[in-house]
Design a protein around this motif. Structure first.
Motif, PDB file in Angstrom:
ATOM      1  N   UNK A 168     -24.376 -25.368 -39.004  1.00 20.89           N
ATOM      2  CA  UNK A 168     -24.475 -24.727 -37.693  1.00 20.89           C
ATOM      3  C   UNK A 168     -24.310 -25.724 -36.545  1.00 20.89           C
ATOM      4  N   UNK A 169     -24.910 -26.892 -36.682  1.00 19.89           N
ATOM      5  CA  UNK A 169     -24.807 -27.903 -35.619  1.00 19.89           C
ATOM      6  C   UNK A 169     -23.374 -28.397 -35.493  1.00 19.89           C
ATOM      7  N   UNK A 170     -22.683 -28.581 -36.605  1.00 23.62           N
ATOM      8  CA  UNK A 170     -21.271 -28.981 -36.554  1.00 23.62           C
ATOM      9  C   UNK A 170     -20.445 -27.958 -35.780  1.00 23.62           C
ATOM     10  N   UNK A 171     -20.722 -26.692 -36.028  1.00 22.20           N
ATOM     11  CA  UNK A 171     -19.945 -25.633 -35.384  1.00 22.20           C
ATOM     12  C   UNK A 171     -20.197 -25.618 -33.874  1.00 22.20           C
ATOM     13  N   UNK A 172     -21.454 -25.764 -33.496  1.00 24.60           N
ATOM     14  CA  UNK A 172     -21.742 -25.696 -32.063  1.00 24.60           C
ATOM     15  C   UNK A 172     -21.189 -26.928 -31.338  1.00 24.60           C
ATOM     16  N   UNK A 173     -21.166 -28.061 -32.001  1.00 25.46           N
ATOM     17  CA  UNK A 173     -20.583 -29.258 -31.384  1.00 25.46           C
ATOM     18  C   UNK A 173     -19.070 -29.129 -31.238  1.00 25.46           C
ATOM     19  N   UNK A 174     -18.458 -28.371 -32.130  1.00 27.79           N
ATOM     20  CA  UNK A 174     -16.998 -28.218 -32.088  1.00 27.79           C
ATOM     21  C   UNK A 174     -16.547 -27.332 -30.926  1.00 27.79           C
ATOM     22  N   UNK A 175     -17.469 -26.644 -30.273  1.00 24.61           N
ATOM     23  CA  UNK A 175     -17.092 -25.767 -29.166  1.00 24.61           C
ATOM     24  C   UNK A 175     -16.406 -26.534 -28.036  1.00 24.61           C
ATOM     25  N   UNK A 176     -16.787 -27.792 -27.856  1.00 26.66           N
ATOM     26  CA  UNK A 176     -16.222 -28.580 -26.756  1.00 26.66           C
ATOM     27  C   UNK A 176     -14.703 -28.749 -26.900  1.00 26.66           C
ATOM     28  N   UNK A 177     -14.198 -28.571 -28.114  1.00 20.30           N
ATOM     29  CA  UNK A 177     -12.755 -28.725 -28.350  1.00 20.30           C
ATOM     30  C   UNK A 177     -12.061 -27.390 -28.582  1.00 20.30           C
ATOM     31  N   UNK A 178     -12.746 -26.310 -28.262  1.00 20.51           N
ATOM     32  CA  UNK A 178     -12.174 -24.983 -28.526  1.00 20.51           C
ATOM     33  C   UNK A 178     -12.526 -24.041 -27.374  1.00 20.51           C
ATOM     34  N   UNK A 179     -11.965 -24.311 -26.193  1.00 12.19           N
ATOM     35  CA  UNK A 179     -12.327 -23.583 -24.981  1.00 12.19           C
ATOM     36  C   UNK A 179     -11.719 -22.195 -24.906  1.00 12.19           C
ATOM     37  N   UNK A 180     -10.746 -21.892 -25.751  1.00  9.69           N
ATOM     38  CA  UNK A 180     -10.062 -20.598 -25.649  1.00  9.69           C
ATOM     39  C   UNK A 180     -10.291 -19.701 -26.858  1.00  9.69           C
ATOM     40  N   UNK A 181     -11.170 -20.110 -27.768  1.00 12.52           N
ATOM     41  CA  UNK A 181     -11.403 -19.321 -28.968  1.00 12.52           C
ATOM     42  C   UNK A 181     -12.317 -18.142 -28.719  1.00 12.52           C
ATOM     43  N   UNK A 182     -12.866 -17.586 -29.815  1.00 10.87           N
ATOM     44  CA  UNK A 182     -13.714 -16.405 -29.724  1.00 10.87           C
ATOM     45  C   UNK A 182     -14.994 -16.681 -28.930  1.00 10.87           C
ATOM     46  N   UNK A 183     -15.399 -17.951 -28.893  1.00  8.39           N
ATOM     47  CA  UNK A 183     -16.585 -18.332 -28.134  1.00  8.39           C
ATOM     48  C   UNK A 183     -16.202 -19.110 -26.872  1.00  8.39           C
ATOM     49  N   UNK A 184     -15.077 -18.731 -26.278  1.00  9.14           N
ATOM     50  CA  UNK A 184     -14.549 -19.461 -25.126  1.00  9.14           C
ATOM     51  C   UNK A 184     -15.508 -19.503 -23.946  1.00  9.14           C
ATOM     52  N   UNK A 185     -16.170 -18.382 -23.645  1.00  8.59           N
ATOM     53  CA  UNK A 185     -17.084 -18.366 -22.501  1.00  8.59           C
ATOM     54  C   UNK A 185     -18.216 -19.363 -22.693  1.00  8.59           C
ATOM     55  N   UNK A 186     -18.787 -19.391 -23.884  1.00  9.15           N
ATOM     56  CA  UNK A 186     -19.869 -20.340 -24.143  1.00  9.15           C
ATOM     57  C   UNK A 186     -19.349 -21.766 -24.104  1.00  9.15           C
ATOM     58  N   UNK A 187     -18.175 -21.993 -24.685  1.00  9.93           N
ATOM     59  CA  UNK A 187     -17.603 -23.335 -24.715  1.00  9.93           C
ATOM     60  C   UNK A 187     -17.390 -23.882 -23.309  1.00  9.93           C
ATOM     61  N   UNK A 188     -17.037 -23.010 -22.364  1.00 15.26           N
ATOM     62  CA  UNK A 188     -16.786 -23.449 -20.993  1.00 15.26           C
ATOM     63  C   UNK A 188     -18.076 -23.680 -20.202  1.00 15.26           C
ATOM     64  N   UNK A 189     -19.194 -23.233 -20.752  1.00 15.68           N
ATOM     65  CA  UNK A 189     -20.462 -23.341 -20.015  1.00 15.68           C
ATOM     66  C   UNK A 189     -21.527 -24.139 -20.766  1.00 15.68           C
ATOM     67  N   UNK A 190     -21.104 -24.797 -21.824  1.00 18.93           N
ATOM     68  CA  UNK A 190     -22.075 -25.507 -22.654  1.00 18.93           C
ATOM     69  C   UNK A 190     -22.051 -26.999 -22.344  1.00 18.93           C
ATOM     70  N   UNK A 191     -23.213 -27.624 -22.468  1.00 20.79           N
ATOM     71  CA  UNK A 191     -23.318 -29.073 -22.346  1.00 20.79           C
ATOM     72  C   UNK A 191     -24.328 -29.550 -23.375  1.00 20.79           C
ATOM     73  N   UNK A 192     -24.647 -30.818 -23.358  1.00 21.06           N
ATOM     74  CA  UNK A 192     -25.546 -31.359 -24.388  1.00 21.06           C
ATOM     75  C   UNK A 192     -26.929 -30.711 -24.320  1.00 21.06           C
ATOM     76  N   UNK A 193     -27.409 -30.431 -23.117  1.00 16.98           N
ATOM     77  CA  UNK A 193     -28.711 -29.773 -22.986  1.00 16.98           C
ATOM     78  C   UNK A 193     -28.676 -28.373 -23.593  1.00 16.98           C
ATOM     79  N   UNK A 194     -27.596 -27.645 -23.358  1.00 18.55           N
ATOM     80  CA  UNK A 194     -27.452 -26.309 -23.937  1.00 18.55           C
ATOM     81  C   UNK A 194     -27.429 -26.375 -25.460  1.00 18.55           C
TER      82      UNK A 194
END
Length: 521
Positions: A285-311
């Motif tokens: 799960x942690x690997x997947x959430x860290x990978x969001x930073x490199x996938x801004x247009x995927x199914x989780x695009x909104x979260x990827x664009x608003x996520x940071x290390x604190x999130x």
């Protein structure tokens, strides 16, 4: 979960009684002056619509002084006087207490969209990085994107079923340990072992590793549950927050720092592993959430664009916290009731034997066939809901419910403990542990039966309810299939202390101690 304080701690406030009385008098005088001022009074009373009934409160603190050490019990007694939709004022916060299935359905289903948000709290701001996770986050696009991500990437039935082997491995470690204890007739701290088990299961599913005893995460989780569930006057009388009269701000900083160090280590370990050429192929799960930073247009695009290390850290903490504390507490109460009721224990053991035959270990595929175990789980959750007060909701607009006017920003607290102890629903033997009361009943645990909703209901219901039920039933089934259990030191079942503690969840006040013995058919 609703933040409250025990009566003993509340009275102290770290002030002397004389100082506290003087402060009350001053604020009481100020309150009376405001009420006498026509211009302000007309604003306060701008609506004449009918409010839910409730007791008279005090200036400044409202009804906070009435909550006592176990607020769910106090609120239950008050609801018997003022009804299933009751109005209180906690400090400056208008609060509605809901104490019946019909009333709960109105708030959690019929008007779910109006009550889909959460109130902010000092604890969630400190511990969840400005409320960036899911459970305590306000309603909005960010919350929806986090919930979608956690559901699809961890809590869907497909994902959960794919991790069956990880849960089994963790459970077998505990069974082997208990077998050694059984051969030496050792007294086992069942509560502590369950804490370690649920932590190990969670680590394996979320972090792809076994529990690290050096981390001491279970201790951190227990303290989190206590402090998040405790009443913090800063949440209800905000201008007193800076004084830190209860020392909560200092505690939040300390526990927040400890939790942050653990989360930082978890994130760094995964980043380093991902950067290695021989990085693991099976991502957790942690690997997947860290990978969001490199996938801004995927199914989780909104979260990827608003996520940071604190999130990222807030979401990981949310998943760990929810998985460990709730399952441990539920299993602890079920085992307590089974030990107190040998008749029920024998019936569960016989059912398991009939279903799995000579197999030594219970498989998750067996759970759907264990009907009596299912009734035992329901009955325990009726008497001992993991969260006696569901995590508060907050109204997004003014609304009239069942003829009562409820203003915007009111806090809504559903007393599931009260609903589970209502003789009008469960008959006069409501205090008795009787799983058979569910024979022929269509009441389930999925939040659609408002008589029993340990995981909540509606939009803010727990998205991990499927995982929670598997963990609870699997662990209980294996522990009673492999072992007989007796209380230590010649204690009879009737002597077992069943007192509860209050926090975000409702654990036993004292650890459950018992002696296992190996079963031979």
């Amino acid at each position: 979960m609703a933040p409250f304080l025990s009566q003993e701690t509340f009275v102290l406030f770290t002030m002397s009684p004389a100082d506290f009385f003087i402060v009350l008098l001053l604020f009481g005088a100020l309150f009376c002056f405001i009420r006498l001022c026509p211009s302000i009074s007309s604003t306060i009373h701008k609506t004449s619509q009918k409010r839910p009934p409730g007791p008279l409160g005090l200036p400044l603190i409202g009804h906070l002084h009435m909550l006592g050490e176990l607020p769910h019990r106090t609120l239950n007694k008050l609801s018997q006087v003022y009804g299933p939709i009751m109005s209180l004022r906690l400090g400056s916060v208008p609060t509605i207490i809901v104490s019946s299935p019909a009333a709960a359905e109105l708030f959690l289903k019929t008007h779910d969209t109006v009550f889909a948000s959460r109130p902010r709290s000092q604890a969630s701001d400190y511990l969840w990085y400005g409320t960036k996770a899911m459970a305590f986050t306000e309603n909005g696009a960010y919350w929806r994107s986090v919930r979608k991500f956690c559901t699809l990437e961890l809590l869907s039935s497909t994902k959960i079923n794919s991790m069956e082997g990880l849960r089994r491995e963790a459970l077998l470690v505990l069974v082997d340990k208990l077998k050694r204890a059984a051969t030496t007739h050792e007294v086992v701290d069942v509560s502590e072992e369950l804490a370690h088990l649920t932590e190990d299961m969670t680590f394996r599913m979320l972090l792809g590793k076994t529990r690290d005893e050096k981390v001491g995460l279970s201790q951190v989780i227990q303290e989190l549950a206590e402090i998040v569930g405790a009443f913090n006057i800063a949440d209800y009388v905000p201008f007193l927050g800076a004084l830190d009269l209860q020392g909560f701000t200092r505690r939040l900083r300390v526990i927040g720092k400890t939790a942050d160090n653990i989360l930082e280590a978890i994130v760094d370990d995964h980043i380093q592993a991902a950067n290695k050429s021989n990085a693991k192929l099976d991502r957790d799960f942690v690997d997947v959430i860290l990978s969001l930073e490199n996938n801004l247009t995927g199914i989780h695009g909104h979260l990827a664009q608003n996520i940071d290390r604190s999130s990222i850290k807030a979401i990981i903490l949310d998943m760990i916290f929810g998985a460990i504390d709730t399952s441990q507490t539920a299993i602890e109460w079920i085992m307590s009731e089974l030990i107190r009721h040998p008749r029920v224990m024998k019936l569960v053991q016989q059912e398991i034997r009939n279903v799995i035959g000579d197999y030594e270990f219970v498989e998750e595929s067996h759970l759907s066939k264990l009907d009596y175990l299912d009734m035992v789980v329901k009955e325990s959750m009726r008497l001992h809901p993991v969260g006696p007060l569901l995590i508060p909701r907050e109204s997004l607009e003014d609304i009239v419910i069942d003829g009562y006017y409820i203003k915007k920003d009111s806090r809504i607290i559903v007393n599931t403990w009260s609903i589970g102890r209502d003789p009008r629903i469960w008959s006069e033997n409501v205090e008795e542990f009787l799983p058979e009361r569910f024979i022929g009943s269509n009441i389930d645990l999925r939040g659609k039966s408002f008589e029993l909703m340990p995981f909540g209901s509606g939009r803010r219901g727990c998205p991990a309810m499927y995982l929670g039920q598997i963990n609870i039933k699997l662990v209980v089934a294996q522990l009673v299939h492999s072992f007989n259990w007796e209380l230590p030191f010649g204690m009879s079942p009737e002597e077992l202390d069943m007192d509860e503690a209050f926090g975000l969840t409702m654990p036993r006040a004292k650890h459950l101690l018992a002696t296992p013995s190996l079963r031979h058919g």
